[in-house]
Design a protein around this motif. Structure first.
Motif, mmCIF file in Angstrom:
data_model
loop_
_atom_site.group_PDB
_atom_site.id
_atom_site.type_symbol
_atom_site.label_atom_id
_atom_site.label_comp_id
_atom_site.label_asym_id
_atom_site.label_seq_id
_atom_site.Cartn_x
_atom_site.Cartn_y
_atom_site.Cartn_z
ATOM 1 N N ASN A 62 5.175 25.107 -19.614
ATOM 2 C CA ASN A 62 4.821 26.381 -19.915
ATOM 3 C C ASN A 62 3.557 26.630 -20.856
ATOM 4 N N ARG A 63 3.062 25.705 -21.364
ATOM 5 C CA ARG A 63 1.874 25.587 -22.114
ATOM 6 C C ARG A 63 0.761 25.328 -21.133
ATOM 7 N N GLN A 64 1.170 24.262 -19.998
ATOM 8 C CA GLN A 64 0.151 24.078 -19.271
ATOM 9 C C GLN A 64 -0.541 25.261 -18.223
ATOM 10 N N THR A 65 0.732 26.199 -18.013
ATOM 11 C CA THR A 65 0.265 27.201 -17.239
ATOM 12 C C THR A 65 -0.584 28.254 -18.105
ATOM 13 N N LEU A 66 -0.623 28.162 -19.536
ATOM 14 C CA LEU A 66 -1.332 29.025 -20.212
ATOM 15 C C LEU A 66 -2.682 28.528 -20.609
ATOM 16 N N LEU A 67 -2.919 27.201 -20.110
ATOM 17 C CA LEU A 67 -4.424 26.686 -20.587
ATOM 18 C C LEU A 67 -5.464 27.474 -19.682
ATOM 19 N N PRO A 68 -6.584 27.159 -20.085
ATOM 20 C CA PRO A 68 -7.694 27.938 -19.025
ATOM 21 C C PRO A 68 -7.667 27.198 -17.734
ATOM 22 N N PRO A 69 -8.027 27.890 -16.700
ATOM 23 C CA PRO A 69 -8.089 27.401 -15.402
ATOM 24 C C PRO A 69 -9.283 26.272 -15.350
ATOM 25 N N GLY A 70 -8.868 25.377 -14.275
ATOM 26 C CA GLY A 70 -9.692 24.184 -14.193
ATOM 27 C C GLY A 70 -9.023 23.432 -12.931
ATOM 28 N N PRO A 71 -9.638 22.162 -12.679
ATOM 29 C CA PRO A 71 -9.055 21.470 -11.742
ATOM 30 C C PRO A 71 -7.827 20.501 -11.935
ATOM 31 N N ALA A 72 -6.996 20.738 -11.176
ATOM 32 C CA ALA A 72 -5.574 20.017 -11.454
ATOM 33 C C ALA A 72 -5.961 18.497 -11.656
ATOM 34 N N PRO A 73 -5.429 18.020 -13.012
ATOM 35 C CA PRO A 73 -5.728 16.736 -13.466
ATOM 36 C C PRO A 73 -4.892 15.811 -12.778
ATOM 37 N N TRP A 74 -5.050 14.339 -12.582
ATOM 38 C CA TRP A 74 -4.198 13.325 -12.230
ATOM 39 C C TRP A 74 -3.347 12.975 -13.373
ATOM 40 N N PRO A 75 -1.910 12.523 -13.354
ATOM 41 C CA PRO A 75 -1.218 11.953 -14.364
ATOM 42 C C PRO A 75 -2.107 10.960 -15.199
ATOM 43 N N ILE A 76 -1.961 11.139 -16.388
ATOM 44 C CA ILE A 76 -2.389 10.119 -17.452
ATOM 45 C C ILE A 76 -3.941 10.085 -17.558
ATOM 46 N N VAL A 77 -4.605 10.106 -16.450
ATOM 47 C CA VAL A 77 -5.988 9.698 -16.403
ATOM 48 C C VAL A 77 -6.909 11.059 -16.155
ATOM 49 N N GLY A 78 -6.085 12.228 -15.755
ATOM 50 C CA GLY A 78 -6.700 13.480 -15.752
ATOM 51 C C GLY A 78 -7.688 13.418 -14.659
ATOM 52 N N SER A 79 -8.975 13.943 -14.929
ATOM 53 C CA SER A 79 -10.171 13.981 -14.035
ATOM 54 C C SER A 79 -11.383 13.029 -14.392
ATOM 55 N N ILE A 80 -10.794 11.789 -15.046
ATOM 56 C CA ILE A 80 -11.513 10.813 -15.658
ATOM 57 C C ILE A 80 -12.268 10.098 -14.158
ATOM 58 N N ALA A 81 -12.091 10.069 -13.269
ATOM 59 C CA ALA A 81 -12.463 9.516 -11.956
ATOM 60 C C ALA A 81 -14.019 10.498 -11.771
ATOM 61 N N GLU A 82 -14.002 11.791 -12.265
ATOM 62 C CA GLU A 82 -15.062 12.444 -11.853
ATOM 63 C C GLU A 82 -16.337 12.081 -12.880
ATOM 64 N N LEU A 83 -15.860 11.371 -13.819
ATOM 65 C CA LEU A 83 -17.115 11.022 -14.528
ATOM 66 C C LEU A 83 -18.005 9.966 -13.868
ATOM 67 N N PHE A 84 -17.488 9.535 -12.717
ATOM 68 C CA PHE A 84 -18.084 8.618 -12.073
ATOM 69 C C PHE A 84 -18.849 9.100 -10.998
ATOM 70 N N ARG A 85 -18.123 10.065 -10.342
ATOM 71 C CA ARG A 85 -18.337 10.656 -9.015
ATOM 72 C C ARG A 85 -19.244 11.665 -8.967
ATOM 73 N N LYS A 86 -19.158 12.809 -10.163
ATOM 74 C CA LYS A 86 -19.817 13.909 -10.324
ATOM 75 C C LYS A 86 -21.257 13.868 -11.256
ATOM 76 N N LYS A 87 -22.137 13.184 -11.284
ATOM 77 C CA LYS A 87 -23.381 13.155 -11.998
ATOM 78 C C LYS A 87 -24.470 13.923 -11.567
ATOM 79 N N PRO A 88 -24.879 14.655 -12.469
ATOM 80 C CA PRO A 88 -24.804 14.739 -13.993
ATOM 81 C C PRO A 88 -23.463 15.496 -14.210
#
Length: 559
Positions: A62-88
């Protein structure tokens, strides 16, 4: 079939048919009844745990649905991979928000929710209505280094140390009387700026404006802090020596990686691997800064303790001489070093970047140069140089500087704010520990707020002649010096430095494009918001020769 409920009130469970009846008839107790009772108990406990587990999952969902919109995160790591792929990273974040047509978003890196904001109204809700909730800072690799373990004010998390340093800076360092006391030192560096640019004109007529404006900012804060312009010999023409060039480069390097979306800032267990390479860069730059600061500070502290120095002459003396209620030094050596660096980091980048961009924009629109120059000559004349007391009357010049802050901020985001409790902003759930990033680009270039937002138009700030033009923007329609409990305490100083820098350059010289070119290329760097190429401009002195300062034997005079 009968329904049987357990006597456990939370959560309410429906037990399998017959369990209660069986338990009642088995009292009297055989080994078999004992075995079945034990089994029944284990089943009951298991069901309780399962119910609690699903209840927590449901709450989280329920809380997740109330978060501001954004990319769907992976379990545990979230969008951490994008810190390497999407520069800057900042361009990816803001690009995605534009694509989704949203003004508040949520990006999860590791278990940290990062909340970027591009809407002034939402920004005000964070930093005005709920300022107390968002007054802290995240503990990051970069801030740990720059603050010597969170001893200074700007980047330290909220707490006793932050409160202590804030009291010291507010009462002893950044206050009106102290700024008036330091006026002569700032004026001396403004004079040196004019002398340096004038000498560049004589030798070649083409000026590296980035070098001039950065060294001016560095010189001003060094003179105020250490009562010296140069760490080494400097240059006879008023320019920086090799020491100052190395030092300024190190300062800007530190600032570039201070909040650079380092992986370990969101997953601290990975810090040992330095996956982004940020820690190595930070350590090397900090080493250079400390190489210049520490010997001066150590020697000055020794002089005060031995009684060789008794008069306060600069801000370093102020920090050393502050006493506690028992008459003993209030600040430790490490606190003095941390706060010294903190003040210097805060002073060098904003004025220099705004003026470089403003001058580049104005060269491409000569009518702006003419209008600003005419204002200065009307207010000041041509027989003396602009002084800080002239600033209130330089309305158009201030509008040009303000427009540079709006359109060309020094950084994509403001310093992060951390929520100290779960809360709701703009109808969205903001979890405790979230990093809130106000987008300087998104606010200043928001088409819902600003007409023709990508065009440099100083006149947009002059619509109400009854309102004095200021470089600060309390309504957060753009960010120059921020606001709230963690707003920049040096906004008055930063504004004075910025306007003086721009006004002195406009008053003393006629500016144009370099020979062989038709206009200044106004392109941002791909990796940051600086001009992609340092501003190189043609400059011609336009005042009588006697108006330009010279320096002989350490004292200022006119030709």
């Amino acid at each position: 079939m009968k329904n049987y409920t357990s006597n456990i009130s939370s959560p309410l469970l429906i037990l399998p048919w017959g369990v209660t009846d069986w338990a009642a008839t088995s009292l009297g107790g055989t080994l078999m009844s004992f075995t079945y009772s034990t089994t029944s108990f284990l089943i009951l406990v298991s069901l309780v745990f399962i119910a609690q587990f699903w209840s927590e999952i449901h709450k989280k969902s329920n809380r997740q649905t109330l978060l501001p919109p954004g990319p769907a995160p992976w379990p545990i790591v979230g969008s951490i991979a994008e810190l390497f792929r999407k520069k800057p990273i900042f361009r990816w974040i803001l690009g995605l928000m534009k694509e989704m047509n949203i003004e508040i978003a949520c990006f999860r890196f590791g278990d940290v929710h990062v909340i970027p904001v591009t809407c002034p109204e939402i920004a005000r809700e964070f930093l005005k209505k709920q300022d107390a909730t968002f007054m802290s800072r995240p503990s990051t690799m970069g801030t740990e280094y720059t603050s010597r373990g969170f001893l200074s004010i700007a980047v330290a998390p909220s707490g006793d140390q932050w409160k202590k340093m804030r009291r010291v800076v507010a009462s002893e360092v950044i206050n009106p009387s102290r700024l008036r006391w330091l006026l002569e030192k700032r004026t001396e560096e403004a004079d040196n700026l004019v002398r340096y640019v004038h000498n560049q004109c004589v030798s070649g007529a083409v000026v590296d404006v980035r070098v001039a404006v950065r060294q001016y900012s560095g010189n001003v804060i060094r003179k105020m802090m250490f009562n010296k312009r140069y760490f080494g010999e400097g240059m006879k023409d008023g320019g920086p020596g090799v020491e100052e060039e190395e030092y300024i480069d190190a300062l800007f390097t530190v600032l570039s990686v201070l909040y650079a979306f380092c992986v370990s800032d969101y997953m601290p267990s990975l810090r040992r691997f330095d996956l982004n390479g940020h820690e190595k860069i930070m350590k090397e730059a900090i080493k250079i800064v400390n190489k210049y600061h520490d010997p001066i500070i150590d020697e000055r502290i020794r002089e005060w303790r031995e009684g060789k120095k008794k008069e306060v002459e600069d801000l370093l003396d102020v920090l050393i001489s502050v006493k506690d209620s028992n008459g003993k030094p209030l600040l430790s050596t490490e606190e003095i070093k941390a706060q010294t660096a903190d003040l210097i980091y805060a002073a060098v980048d904003n004025p220099s970047n705004a003026v470089e961009w403003a001058l580049a924009e104005m060269i491409n629109q000569p009518e702006m140069l003419q209008k600003a120059t005419e204002e200065i000559h009307r207010v000041v004349g041509k027989e003396r140089l602009v002084q800080e007391y002239d600033i209130p009357q330089l309305t158009y010049v201030k509008a040009c500087a303000r427009e540079a802050f709006r359109l060309h901020p020094i950084a994509p985001f403001n310093l992060p704010h951390v929520s100290n409790a779960d809360t709701t902003v703009a109808g969205y759930f903001i979890p405790k520990g979230s990093h809130v990033l106000l987008s300087r680009i998104g606010l200043g270039r928001n088409p819902k707020v600003w007409d023709d937002p990508l065009k440099f138009k100083p006149e947009r700030h002059l619509k109400d002649p009854s309102v004095e033009v200021e470089l600060v923007e309390p309504e957060l329609r753009f960010i120059s010096f921020s606001t709230g409990r963690r707003g920049c305490m040096g906004a008055v100083l930063g504004s004075a430095m910025t306007v003086m820098l721009l006004a002195r350059l406009l008053q003393g010289f006629t500016w144009g494009v370099p020979p062989g070119e038709s206009r200044i290329e106004l392109c941002e760097s791909r990796t940051d918001l600086l001009l992609a190429k340092p501003l190189i401009a043609h400059a011609t002195p336009c005042l009588p020769l006697h108006a330009y300062p010279t320096c002989k034997n350490g004292s200022w005079s006119s030709n």
